[in-house]
Design an enzyme around this catalytic site. Structure first.
Site, PDB file in Angstrom:
ATOM      1  N   GLY A   1       0.812  -1.215   0.000  1.00  0.00           N
ATOM      2  CA  GLY A   1       0.000   0.000   0.000  1.00  0.00           C
ATOM      3  C   GLY A   1       0.846   1.265   0.000  1.00  0.00           C
ATOM      4  N   TYR A   2       0.155   2.377   0.180  1.00  0.00           N
ATOM      5  CA  TYR A   2       0.790   3.702   0.061  1.00  0.00           C
ATOM      6  C   TYR A   2       1.927   3.887   1.084  1.00  0.00           C
ATOM      7  CZ  TYR A   2       0.973   8.862   0.461  1.00  0.00           C
ATOM      8  OH  TYR A   2       1.372  10.171   0.552  1.00  0.00           O
TER       9      TYR A   2
ATOM     10  N   ASP B   1       0.384  -9.135   1.830  1.00  0.00           N
ATOM     11  CA  ASP B   1      -0.653  -8.184   1.404  1.00  0.00           C
ATOM     12  C   ASP B   1      -1.632  -8.925   0.512  1.00  0.00           C
ATOM     13  OD1 ASP B   1      -2.051  -5.935   0.096  1.00  0.00           O
ATOM     14  OD2 ASP B   1      -0.463  -4.706   0.960  1.00  0.00           O
TER      15      ASP B   1
ATOM     16  N   PHE C   1       0.480  -2.549   8.593  1.00  0.00           N
ATOM     17  CA  PHE C   1      -0.236  -1.511   7.837  1.00  0.00           C
ATOM     18  C   PHE C   1      -1.549  -2.052   7.268  1.00  0.00           C
ATOM     19  CE2 PHE C   1       4.279  -0.283   6.988  1.00  0.00           C
ATOM     20  CZ  PHE C   1       4.241   1.053   7.372  1.00  0.00           C
TER      21      PHE C   1
ATOM     22  N   SER D   1      -3.703   6.163  14.205  1.00  0.00           N
ATOM     23  CA  SER D   1      -4.113   7.381  13.504  1.00  0.00           C
ATOM     24  C   SER D   1      -4.442   8.473  14.515  1.00  0.00           C
ATOM     25  CB  SER D   1      -5.359   7.056  12.691  1.00  0.00           C
ATOM     26  OG  SER D   1      -5.992   8.243  12.286  1.00  0.00           O
TER      27      SER D   1
ATOM     28  N   TYR E   1     -14.064   3.009  11.581  1.00  0.00           N
ATOM     29  CA  TYR E   1     -12.635   3.014  11.260  1.00  0.00           C
ATOM     30  C   TYR E   1     -11.822   3.462  12.484  1.00  0.00           C
ATOM     31  CZ  TYR E   1      -8.132   4.715   9.651  1.00  0.00           C
ATOM     32  OH  TYR E   1      -6.785   4.945   9.538  1.00  0.00           O
TER      33      TYR E   1
ATOM     34  N   LYS F   1      -8.998   1.442  15.271  1.00  0.00           N
ATOM     35  CA  LYS F   1      -7.650   1.870  15.687  1.00  0.00           C
ATOM     36  C   LYS F   1      -7.557   1.885  17.213  1.00  0.00           C
ATOM     37  CE  LYS F   1      -5.995   2.327  11.584  1.00  0.00           C
ATOM     38  NZ  LYS F   1      -5.129   1.259  11.086  1.00  0.00           N
TER      39      LYS F   1
ATOM     40  N   ASN G   1      -1.617  13.516   8.668  1.00  0.00           N
ATOM     41  CA  ASN G   1      -2.137  13.342   7.301  1.00  0.00           C
ATOM     42  C   ASN G   1      -1.015  13.132   6.284  1.00  0.00           C
ATOM     43  OD1 ASN G   1      -4.342  14.545   8.886  1.00  0.00           O
ATOM     44  ND2 ASN G   1      -5.406  14.593   6.942  1.00  0.00           N
TER      45      ASN G   1
ATOM     46  N   ASN H   1     -11.197  10.364  -1.587  1.00  0.00           N
ATOM     47  CA  ASN H   1     -11.841  11.071  -0.474  1.00  0.00           C
ATOM     48  C   ASN H   1     -10.926  12.139   0.089  1.00  0.00           C
ATOM     49  OD1 ASN H   1     -14.396   9.835   0.107  1.00  0.00           O
ATOM     50  ND2 ASN H   1     -13.221   7.968   0.546  1.00  0.00           N
TER      51      ASN H   1
ATOM     52  N   LEU I   1      -7.865  14.940   0.500  1.00  0.00           N
ATOM     53  CA  LEU I   1      -7.636  16.205  -0.201  1.00  0.00           C
ATOM     54  C   LEU I   1      -6.536  16.120  -1.269  1.00  0.00           C
ATOM     55  CD1 LEU I   1      -8.212  19.207  -0.492  1.00  0.00           C
ATOM     56  CD2 LEU I   1      -6.627  19.631   1.401  1.00  0.00           C
TER      57      LEU I   1
ATOM     58  N   ASP J   1     -16.396  15.907   9.893  1.00  0.00           N
ATOM     59  CA  ASP J   1     -15.088  16.582   9.882  1.00  0.00           C
ATOM     60  C   ASP J   1     -14.856  17.403  11.152  1.00  0.00           C
ATOM     61  OD1 ASP J   1     -13.965  15.678   7.572  1.00  0.00           O
ATOM     62  OD2 ASP J   1     -14.240  17.523   6.420  1.00  0.00           O
TER      63      ASP J   1
HETATM   64  P1  NAD Z   1      -3.352   1.461   1.813  1.00  0.00           P
HETATM   65  O1  NAD Z   1      -4.749   1.009   1.598  1.00  0.00           O
HETATM   66  O2  NAD Z   1      -2.631   2.058   0.671  1.00  0.00           O
HETATM   67  O3  NAD Z   1      -2.474   0.244   2.396  1.00  0.00           O
HETATM   68  C1  NAD Z   1      -3.014  -0.780   3.173  1.00  0.00           C
HETATM   69  C2  NAD Z   1      -2.546  -2.095   2.562  1.00  0.00           C
HETATM   70  O4  NAD Z   1      -3.014  -3.173   3.359  1.00  0.00           O
HETATM   71  C3  NAD Z   1      -3.065  -2.306   1.147  1.00  0.00           C
HETATM   72  O5  NAD Z   1      -1.995  -2.723   0.329  1.00  0.00           O
HETATM   73  C4  NAD Z   1      -4.109  -3.425   1.299  1.00  0.00           C
HETATM   74  O6  NAD Z   1      -4.179  -4.233   0.144  1.00  0.00           O
HETATM   75  C5  NAD Z   1      -3.566  -4.172   2.499  1.00  0.00           C
HETATM   76  N1  NAD Z   1      -4.550  -4.900   3.305  1.00  0.00           N
HETATM   77  C6  NAD Z   1      -5.682  -4.442   3.886  1.00  0.00           C
HETATM   78  N2  NAD Z   1      -6.271  -5.414   4.584  1.00  0.00           N
HETATM   79  C7  NAD Z   1      -5.492  -6.515   4.466  1.00  0.00           C
HETATM   80  C8  NAD Z   1      -5.563  -7.833   4.970  1.00  0.00           C
HETATM   81  N3  NAD Z   1      -6.574  -8.252   5.738  1.00  0.00           N
HETATM   82  N4  NAD Z   1      -4.558  -8.694   4.655  1.00  0.00           N
HETATM   83  C9  NAD Z   1      -3.522  -8.322   3.880  1.00  0.00           C
HETATM   84  N5  NAD Z   1      -3.416  -7.080   3.380  1.00  0.00           N
HETATM   85  C10 NAD Z   1      -4.391  -6.194   3.667  1.00  0.00           C
HETATM   86  O7  NAD Z   1      -3.381   2.465   3.059  1.00  0.00           O
HETATM   87  P2  NAD Z   1      -2.220   3.375   3.655  1.00  0.00           P
HETATM   88  O8  NAD Z   1      -2.610   4.785   3.436  1.00  0.00           O
HETATM   89  O9  NAD Z   1      -0.901   2.903   3.218  1.00  0.00           O
HETATM   90  O10 NAD Z   1      -2.430   3.075   5.196  1.00  0.00           O
HETATM   91  C11 NAD Z   1      -1.698   2.079   5.887  1.00  0.00           C
HETATM   92  C12 NAD Z   1      -2.179   2.005   7.314  1.00  0.00           C
HETATM   93  O11 NAD Z   1      -2.042   3.287   7.920  1.00  0.00           O
HETATM   94  C13 NAD Z   1      -3.649   1.624   7.458  1.00  0.00           C
HETATM   95  O12 NAD Z   1      -3.791   0.778   8.572  1.00  0.00           O
HETATM   96  C14 NAD Z   1      -4.328   2.943   7.723  1.00  0.00           C
HETATM   97  O13 NAD Z   1      -5.497   2.799   8.479  1.00  0.00           O
HETATM   98  C15 NAD Z   1      -3.252   3.678   8.509  1.00  0.00           C
HETATM   99  N6  NAD Z   1      -3.393   5.135   8.410  1.00  0.00           N
HETATM  100  C16 NAD Z   1      -3.422   5.724   7.178  1.00  0.00           C
HETATM  101  C17 NAD Z   1      -3.582   7.100   7.085  1.00  0.00           C
HETATM  102  C18 NAD Z   1      -3.664   7.771   5.745  1.00  0.00           C
HETATM  103  O14 NAD Z   1      -4.137   8.905   5.679  1.00  0.00           O
HETATM  104  N7  NAD Z   1      -3.207   7.168   4.656  1.00  0.00           N
HETATM  105  C19 NAD Z   1      -3.695   7.873   8.253  1.00  0.00           C
HETATM  106  C20 NAD Z   1      -3.646   7.237   9.495  1.00  0.00           C
HETATM  107  C21 NAD Z   1      -3.487   5.854   9.562  1.00  0.00           C
HETATM  108  N1  UDP Z   2     -11.233  18.297   1.945  1.00  0.00           N
HETATM  109  C1  UDP Z   2     -11.855  19.119   1.007  1.00  0.00           C
HETATM  110  N2  UDP Z   2     -12.171  18.591  -0.216  1.00  0.00           N
HETATM  111  C2  UDP Z   2     -11.897  17.300  -0.560  1.00  0.00           C
HETATM  112  C3  UDP Z   2     -11.250  16.478   0.400  1.00  0.00           C
HETATM  113  C4  UDP Z   2     -10.944  17.000   1.643  1.00  0.00           C
HETATM  114  O1  UDP Z   2     -12.119  20.291   1.281  1.00  0.00           O
HETATM  115  O2  UDP Z   2     -12.223  16.879  -1.682  1.00  0.00           O
HETATM  116  C5  UDP Z   2     -10.874  18.852   3.261  1.00  0.00           C
HETATM  117  C6  UDP Z   2     -11.514  18.147   4.443  1.00  0.00           C
HETATM  118  O3  UDP Z   2     -12.770  18.721   4.717  1.00  0.00           O
HETATM  119  C7  UDP Z   2     -10.487  18.389   5.540  1.00  0.00           C
HETATM  120  C8  UDP Z   2      -9.155  18.398   4.789  1.00  0.00           C
HETATM  121  O4  UDP Z   2      -9.479  18.664   3.425  1.00  0.00           O
HETATM  122  O5  UDP Z   2     -10.671  19.660   6.131  1.00  0.00           O
HETATM  123  C9  UDP Z   2      -8.398  17.068   4.857  1.00  0.00           C
HETATM  124  O6  UDP Z   2      -9.262  16.028   4.447  1.00  0.00           O
HETATM  125  P1  UDP Z   2      -8.756  14.523   4.276  1.00  0.00           P
HETATM  126  O7  UDP Z   2      -9.961  13.711   3.913  1.00  0.00           O
HETATM  127  O8  UDP Z   2      -7.603  14.515   3.338  1.00  0.00           O
HETATM  128  O9  UDP Z   2      -8.199  14.146   5.697  1.00  0.00           O
HETATM  129  P2  UDP Z   2      -8.993  13.929   7.112  1.00  0.00           P
HETATM  130  O10 UDP Z   2     -10.179  14.848   7.114  1.00  0.00           O
HETATM  131  O11 UDP Z   2      -9.382  12.491   7.116  1.00  0.00           O
HETATM  132  O12 UDP Z   2      -8.016  14.279   8.164  1.00  0.00           O
END
Ligand code: NAD
Ligand code: UDP
Length: 337
Positions: free
Chosen positions: A10-11, A31, A80, A124, A148, A152, A178, A197, A199, A294
């Site tokens: 993932g990311y 994964d 992750f 998170s 969600y 966590k 973020n 979803n 920004l 939000d």
């Molecule tokens: P992502 O979706 O890009 O990566 C998650 C990966 O986990 C994906 O590759 C998906 O295929 C894999 N996956 C999900 N469920 C699985 C399972 N049961 N078995 C095997 N693989 C599985 O997301 P990300 O943005 O890289 O986030 C990674 C982690 O960080 C997540 O737990 C997410 O909740 C947490 N997180 C992300 C953010 C964010 O904004 N991106 C913020 C806070 C926390």
């Molecule tokens: N946001 C926005 N337009 C979009 C997506 C997000 O104005 O298309 C705003 C959202 O309301 C928040 C900020 O951007 O104030 C960050 O949103 P994001 O979904 O990226 O992160 P989170 O709200 O989950 O922290």
């Protein structure tokens, strides 16, 4: 060390695999590709010139995870592998609770059986709920208003309870703010499925012409310019934070909680303007009503990670905007080639 990275395709996972490999660690990824493509791992291997062992498995499936631990020596786990769309979690609570909580439980179970005791967990900032800002690790957590967020909180609780009875365990609960940006090569980055979803991916898709206009969710918040404020952190800084946390787990037992953020809030319009300036582009936008659920403003107190891990986010908003656009420009269809 040999690290099992659950959700490593993932990311955030793919960037962390890259930083782990560059720091001399070996990486095994589990994964199920439910939100990613194996191509990300191929590119990480290309960029680093180092191999990744890949298991295409669901980490809620105990037998599949057990097989990995039987076949591979593992020193620690980074988890992750979560589903992360807040709105979707409201619509599909069972899927979210099952995936995100059972994955944590399964990894704990199998790790215990094999004497593996270092666990880094992707938590998170959402666990703070509507606390006062900045969010500090010592704050009492408040309700998160969506499944969600609750997954966590539950996983943090499970890991804390496990560490309390397993004196050899060390657990890092990393509360991300973020994450945006991408590796500066533009070869790996965030590849959202469908309409984004978040920004930054939305902004980059407007910049590329894939979406027409950004919708700014509300300009009547009590913030600097009325739009929502967040603590955006470059994904490479975040990835480096994981490696520092993992190294810390080799020195200390118990549960360590760290905010991974910059400590600075940036509004939606500030981010849009920084993106326009960094990339010499215009992002058309409309002001729309607030998005349900939000919070007006939050950012980290990031001082604990700096004090204890010697880690501090180093990259600027300009870096984040440039690297996000560089990735999107080079990969208009994400990893789909
Ligand atoms: P992502 O979706 O890009 O990566 C998650 C990966 O986990 C994906 O590759 C998906 O295929 C894999 N996956 C999900 N469920 C699985 C399972 N049961 N078995 C095997 N693989 C599985 O997301 P990300 O943005 O890289 O986030 C990674 C982690 O960080 C997540 O737990 C997410 O909740 C947490 N997180 C992300 C953010 C964010 O904004 N991106 C913020 C806070 C926390
Ligand atoms: N946001 C926005 N337009 C979009 C997506 C997000 O104005 O298309 C705003 C959202 O309301 C928040 C900020 O951007 O104030 C960050 O949103 P994001 O979904 O990226 O992160 P989170 O709200 O989950 O922290």
């Amino acid at each position: 060390m040999r690290i099992l990275v659950a959700g490593g395709a993932g990311y955030i996972g793919s960037h962390t695999c890259l930083v782990l490999l560059e720091a001399g660690h070996e990486v095994i990824v589990a994964d199920n590709l439910c939100n990613s493509k194996e191509e990300s791992l191929r590119r990480v291997q290309q960029l680093t010139g180092k191999p990744i062992l890949f298991y295409p498995v669901d980490v809620t499936e105990e037998a599949a995870v057990e097989k990995i631990f039987q076949e591979q020596h593992i020193d620690g786990v980074i988890h992750f592998a979560g589903l992360k769309a807040v709105g979707e979690s409201v619509e599909q609570p069972v899927r979210y609770y099952y995936n995100n909580v059972v994955s944590t439980l399964t990894l704990c179970k199998v790790m215990k059986r094999h004497g593996v005791n270092k666990f880094v967990f992707s938590s998170s900032a959402t666990v703070y709920g509507e606390n006062a800002i900045p969010f500090v690790e010592t704050m009492q957590l408040l309700p998160t208003t969506n499944p969600y967020g609750e997954t966590k909180v539950m996983s943090e609780r499970i890991l804390t309870d496990v560490a309390a009875v397993e004196p050899d365990w060390s657990v890092a609960l990393l509360r991300y703010f973020n994450p945006i940006g991408a590796h500066p090569s533009g070869r790996i980055g965030e590849d959202p499925q469908g309409i984004p979803n978040n920004l930054m991916p939305y902004v980059t898709q407007v910049a590329s012409g894939k979406r027409e206009r950004l919708r700014v969710w509300g300009n009547d918040y009590p913030t600097v310019d009325g739009t929502g404020v967040r603590d955006y952190i470059h994904v490479m800084d975040l990835a480096e934070g994981h490696v520092r946390a993992l190294e810390k787990l080799c020195e200390e037992k118990g549960v360590l909680v760290y905010n991974l953020g910059t400590g600075h809030g940036v509004s939606v319009l500030q981010l849009v303007h920084a993106f326009e300036k960094a990339n010499d582009l215009t992002i058309p936008y409309d002001i729309c009503p607030r998005r349900a659920g939000d919070i007006a403003e939050f950012y980290a107190d990031a001082s604990k990670a700096e004090r204890e891990l010697g880690w501090k986010a180093a990259r600027t908003i300009e870096d984040m905007c440039r690297d996000s656009w560089n990735w999107q420009r080079q990969n208009p269809q994400g990893y789909e080639v």
